[in-house]
Design an enzyme around this catalytic site. Sequence first.
Site, PDB file in Angstrom:
ATOM      1  N   SER A 142      28.700  29.464  38.106  1.00  0.00           N
ATOM      2  CA  SER A 142      29.979  30.108  38.406  1.00  0.00           C
ATOM      3  C   SER A 142      29.763  31.425  39.133  1.00  0.00           C
ATOM      4  O   SER A 142      28.754  32.109  38.904  1.00  0.00           O
ATOM      5  CB  SER A 142      30.750  30.359  37.101  1.00  0.00           C
ATOM      6  N   TYR A 167      31.499  33.711  28.858  1.00  0.00           N
ATOM      7  CA  TYR A 167      31.485  32.561  29.770  1.00  0.00           C
ATOM      8  C   TYR A 167      30.438  32.776  30.863  1.00  0.00           C
ATOM      9  O   TYR A 167      29.596  31.915  31.126  1.00  0.00           O
ATOM     10  CB  TYR A 167      32.866  32.354  30.393  1.00  0.00           C
TER      11      TYR A 167
END
Length: 350
Positions: A142, A167
């Site tokens: 990501s 995350y």
Amino acid sequence: MKILITGTAGFIGYHLSNYLIKRGDEVVGLDSINDYYAVNLKYDRLKTAGIERSEIAYNKLVKSTVYPNYSFIQLQLEDKANLDKLFAEQKFDKVCNLAAQAGVRYSLTNPDVYINSNIVGFLNILECCRHNNIKHLAYASSSSVYGLNGKSPFSTSDNVDHPISLYAASKKSNELMAPTYSHLFKVPTTGLRFFTVYGPWGRPDMALFLFTKAILEGKPIQVFNNGNMVRDFTYVADIVEGVVRVIDNPPAGKTNWDAIHPDPSTSTAPYKVYNIGNNNPVKLMDFVAAIENALGKKAEKQLMPMQAGDVAATCADVQDLVDDLHYKPATKVVDGIEQFIKWYREYYNI
């Protein structure tokens, strides 16, 4: 090829699966079908590829009624015993791991899920690849790994040691675990840093979906950081094209890798990291304006402060993607938004 795609009931996994199925690859899709967002959307994605909801049961391989080269299994990556069994029975050539607990904001209140899915689950995938002669593991990372980095555009050669959400930290962990397996066990691995993916069948927790729904319902939209946000919005078809090129081209490692000045995106082992982004960041208020124009309706905006875990701006340096794979995402935001809204109106019959 015979390819395992995890997260195939999810947004990107759905589009990638359909691409590879239609190309002629044999695809096995895997997904836990968790309730992070409405499961009906996940089941409807699967249905378009001939996987009927009534046939789905945990750890049961279901054959598509539309495509003879597609099967689906509901399974958690944390379920090591059944994951081992699946790999041993199916004998995959390659794996694309898109399954993960998504969402920066959700990680602030539900940290355990990210450790279990994104780290323990990813370890299980690595172990299965190690013991089953997998020729290439591509996996979703990501843009959030760039965290507090202020340099723009973000380059895969930059240091990413300052994530600002769990995350992001879980994705950075994947990028540390994968090269270890590439080095020790010669498993070719490629990490894919996605930048703000949008498009038809998108996630309901993402800005485009939230804004469209609210505007059509005459409700206000929440615009964070008072609208002073910039994002490298990337259309899902561009993401899929990039992922497919990566899957088809396993890394070989660099014989001239410089250990004195190490590039974190590559090494002597068969390991690589790529950004997949549009390389054309858009101001959030311009993004909202494009949605308003496509809908023919103005939004009522609530300007909000920056949320914890968010960053003000993202922009992808994709030069290595261009150099290695001769590809650069190019879909304009206004065109991608139009495609999403067309799908949204059809799906919800609006």
